[in-house]
Design a protein around this motif. Sequence first.
Motif, PDB file in Angstrom:
ATOM      1  N   LEU A 127     -37.134 -35.896-105.255  1.00  0.00           N
ATOM      2  CA  LEU A 127     -36.768 -35.232-106.504  1.00  0.00           C
ATOM      3  C   LEU A 127     -37.281 -36.001-107.715  1.00  0.00           C
ATOM      4  N   LEU A 128     -37.314 -37.332-107.616  1.00  0.00           N
ATOM      5  CA  LEU A 128     -37.859 -38.112-108.725  1.00  0.00           C
ATOM      6  C   LEU A 128     -39.347 -37.824-108.914  1.00  0.00           C
ATOM      7  N   SER A 129     -40.059 -37.672-107.819  1.00  0.00           N
ATOM      8  CA  SER A 129     -41.481 -37.347-107.915  1.00  0.00           C
ATOM      9  C   SER A 129     -41.677 -35.987-108.573  1.00  0.00           C
ATOM     10  N   ARG A 130     -40.792 -35.042-108.233  1.00  0.00           N
ATOM     11  CA  ARG A 130     -40.845 -33.715-108.867  1.00  0.00           C
ATOM     12  C   ARG A 130     -40.526 -33.826-110.353  1.00  0.00           C
ATOM     13  N   LEU A 131     -39.528 -34.624-110.680  1.00  0.00           N
ATOM     14  CA  LEU A 131     -39.126 -34.792-112.070  1.00  0.00           C
ATOM     15  C   LEU A 131     -40.246 -35.408-112.901  1.00  0.00           C
ATOM     16  N   MET A 132     -40.964 -36.361-112.318  1.00  0.00           N
ATOM     17  CA  MET A 132     -42.020 -37.071-113.039  1.00  0.00           C
ATOM     18  C   MET A 132     -43.401 -36.450-112.839  1.00  0.00           C
ATOM     19  N   ASN A 133     -43.463 -35.406-112.016  1.00  0.00           N
ATOM     20  CA  ASN A 133     -44.739 -34.714-111.767  1.00  0.00           C
ATOM     21  C   ASN A 133     -45.802 -35.697-111.273  1.00  0.00           C
ATOM     22  N   SER A 135     -48.527 -37.576-108.753  1.00  0.00           N
ATOM     23  CA  SER A 135     -49.560 -37.201-107.794  1.00  0.00           C
ATOM     24  C   SER A 135     -49.137 -37.644-106.401  1.00  0.00           C
ATOM     25  N   GLU A 136     -49.918 -37.236-105.409  1.00  0.00           N
ATOM     26  CA  GLU A 136     -49.575 -37.592-104.027  1.00  0.00           C
ATOM     27  C   GLU A 136     -49.617 -39.105-103.821  1.00  0.00           C
ATOM     28  N   ALA A 137     -50.620 -39.757-104.392  1.00  0.00           N
ATOM     29  CA  ALA A 137     -50.724 -41.216-104.252  1.00  0.00           C
ATOM     30  C   ALA A 137     -49.560 -41.925-104.949  1.00  0.00           C
ATOM     31  N   GLN A 138     -49.199 -41.447-106.135  1.00  0.00           N
ATOM     32  CA  GLN A 138     -48.095 -42.056-106.871  1.00  0.00           C
ATOM     33  C   GLN A 138     -46.765 -41.819-106.154  1.00  0.00           C
ATOM     34  N   GLU A 139     -46.616 -40.642-105.575  1.00  0.00           N
ATOM     35  CA  GLU A 139     -45.400 -40.370-104.806  1.00  0.00           C
ATOM     36  C   GLU A 139     -45.305 -41.307-103.601  1.00  0.00           C
ATOM     37  N   GLY A 140     -46.444 -41.599-102.977  1.00  0.00           N
ATOM     38  CA  GLY A 140     -46.451 -42.547-101.868  1.00  0.00           C
ATOM     39  C   GLY A 140     -46.008 -43.932-102.292  1.00  0.00           C
ATOM     40  N   VAL A 141     -46.466 -44.379-103.444  1.00  0.00           N
ATOM     41  CA  VAL A 141     -46.041 -45.692-103.970  1.00  0.00           C
ATOM     42  C   VAL A 141     -44.543 -45.700-104.243  1.00  0.00           C
ATOM     43  N   LEU A 142     -44.029 -44.600-104.790  1.00  0.00           N
ATOM     44  CA  LEU A 142     -42.600 -44.525-105.074  1.00  0.00           C
ATOM     45  C   LEU A 142     -41.788 -44.581-103.782  1.00  0.00           C
ATOM     46  N   ASN A 143     -42.254 -43.923-102.736  1.00  0.00           N
ATOM     47  CA  ASN A 143     -41.573 -43.995-101.445  1.00  0.00           C
ATOM     48  C   ASN A 143     -41.572 -45.417-100.897  1.00  0.00           C
ATOM     49  N   ILE A 144     -42.688 -46.127-101.057  1.00  0.00           N
ATOM     50  CA  ILE A 144     -42.742 -47.517-100.610  1.00  0.00           C
ATOM     51  C   ILE A 144     -41.753 -48.375-101.404  1.00  0.00           C
ATOM     52  N   ALA A 145     -41.674 -48.124-102.704  1.00  0.00           N
ATOM     53  CA  ALA A 145     -40.733 -48.888-103.541  1.00  0.00           C
ATOM     54  C   ALA A 145     -39.297 -48.691-103.063  1.00  0.00           C
ATOM     55  N   PHE A 146     -38.932 -47.461-102.726  1.00  0.00           N
ATOM     56  CA  PHE A 146     -37.580 -47.207-102.210  1.00  0.00           C
ATOM     57  C   PHE A 146     -37.367 -47.919-100.878  1.00  0.00           C
ATOM     58  N   ARG A 147     -38.408 -47.980-100.060  1.00  0.00           N
ATOM     59  CA  ARG A 147     -38.296 -48.679 -98.773  1.00  0.00           C
ATOM     60  C   ARG A 147     -38.054 -50.166 -98.990  1.00  0.00           C
ATOM     61  N   ILE A 148     -38.771 -50.750 -99.924  1.00  0.00           N
ATOM     62  CA  ILE A 148     -38.579 -52.175-100.241  1.00  0.00           C
ATOM     63  C   ILE A 148     -37.162 -52.415-100.747  1.00  0.00           C
ATOM     64  N   ALA A 149     -36.658 -51.515-101.583  1.00  0.00           N
ATOM     65  CA  ALA A 149     -35.293 -51.661-102.107  1.00  0.00           C
ATOM     66  C   ALA A 149     -34.270 -51.642-100.966  1.00  0.00           C
ATOM     67  N   PRO A 240     -37.213 -28.752-119.422  1.00  0.00           N
ATOM     68  CA  PRO A 240     -36.884 -27.860-118.306  1.00  0.00           C
ATOM     69  C   PRO A 240     -37.039 -28.497-116.935  1.00  0.00           C
ATOM     70  N   ARG A 241     -37.946 -29.464-116.798  1.00  0.00           N
ATOM     71  CA  ARG A 241     -38.112 -30.099-115.494  1.00  0.00           C
ATOM     72  C   ARG A 241     -36.880 -30.923-115.128  1.00  0.00           C
ATOM     73  N   LEU A 242     -36.290 -31.582-116.114  1.00  0.00           N
ATOM     74  CA  LEU A 242     -35.060 -32.331-115.872  1.00  0.00           C
ATOM     75  C   LEU A 242     -33.923 -31.383-115.513  1.00  0.00           C
TER      76      LEU A 242
END
Length: 523
Positions: A127-133, A135-149, A240-242
Amino acid sequence: MTADDRLFLGASRRPDDSYQQAEELLLKYANRHGLVTGATGTGKTVTLQVLAEGFSNAGVPVFCADVKGDLSGIAMMGEAKDFLAKRAETIQLDPYEFQEFPVIFWDLFGEKGHPIRTTISEMGPLLLSRLMNLSEAQEGVLNIAFRIADEEGLLLLDMKDLQALLTHVAERSDEIGARYGNVSKQSVGAIQRTLLVLEQQGAEHFFGEPALNIADIMRTTRDGRGAINVLAADKLMMNPRLYATFLLWLLSELFEELPEVGDPDRPKLVFFFDEAHLLFDEAPKILVDRVEQVVRLIRSKGVGVYFVTQNPVDVPETVLSQLGNRIQHALRAYTPREQKAVKTAADTFRPNPDFDCFEAITQLGVGEALVSTLEAKGVPSMVQRTLIRPPASRLGPITEAERGALLKESPVAGQYDKEIDRESAFEILQKRAEEKAKAEAAAQEREEQEEEGERGSRWSMPDFGDNGTSRRTSRSRTTRPRTRTSNRQTVTEAAMKSVVRSVGSSLGRALVRGILGSLKKGF
């Protein structure tokens, strides 16, 4: 207006233009979801208000968004108006009684209602990736960040936690990339810039604690009525995206937290998603699939979801097929796209031989709608041209003074108003950085001391105190060092030294005796 097992929606129009037959929504099938559509100004908001009133009187809590501010009047007693009285008379609503309803006001910005917050962790990377629009690569980095957390026990509560985590990931990009794939600093920077934009738009008010407790939007009053939760969304619609992401998050939370109840006699909660097209605009397929899954499965949790939008084509077909109860207000058909929308709406109804759905949709007056609800065994009823009943509560917004009084009397007053900032990723990573800086400073100091020692003398003097040190120091300054040409001597040299010592000793003794003898004679 509300029987034990059904909601009164209005009266259907007969071929002779009289309104006699009551159109009702069975509570048993209210969790089969629904759709309310129509052009601007055709009566969608009033229909939403009527539905919310009916569910509340039936003991069903409601959550809805007040996009224009008009829905807040549901908290106040209705006022007699000629056109409302005329409509009540037309559909034979006797008596037409006014009523006020138990309302809890919410606002993501905390201005017109109690603040609604969630944590970054609860929102999740999708949902955060959707909120921030992203890209696929950036969404992958965000998923990795959550994994590290998760691996390092870092709580992600607010936006500064996420920003600190992204900085942490960027600093360790080589190490993390070796385990989970490429983590480019450019992608991290792009996410951080997007977070800055969200923060400027006010999204930081949404992330934090105390987080919303789902039970607080499912309250009932002592007299058995369900609470109507009204979200102030006029300011929220500027982003509206939020807005769409928040409502989807809330729907997902309901799906994850509520237990399975099958098909209850009445819903546990009814959720109205106003301006539903915002949820699906430019949404990636994975998100649409997620919405479809939630809508399909949340029914067994006892939650009914009603999408409110201008056009039925705004909702994907996979989701549209899940909506059993439908209320269609007037649409215009001047352009090819509008004609397609009208045809789509007409084709979704069970036909009525008394009229043509396509023509009826374009001819409906204000407050009129085509209505089809689920009957026995969940079969859609034949579509009927219906005049929606007038609301029992006030039409239009309430005053600021009235809103303030209701907020003070709210059952959640003071529970969410003060933000809590406990130790989380930001504080933990900050402490780690400070400890690392101290360790590096200490190591640097030791290294400098060692280098200084190497440049000085290899020997150190023992400490004998001040006096001994001063005497030894004074002596060392005046005494010249003695030099030796060699530490070795021959046999002849040793013999000569012995003779000299003997002669010296004899001669010394004779001189002493002579001196002493002359001294005695003198006395």
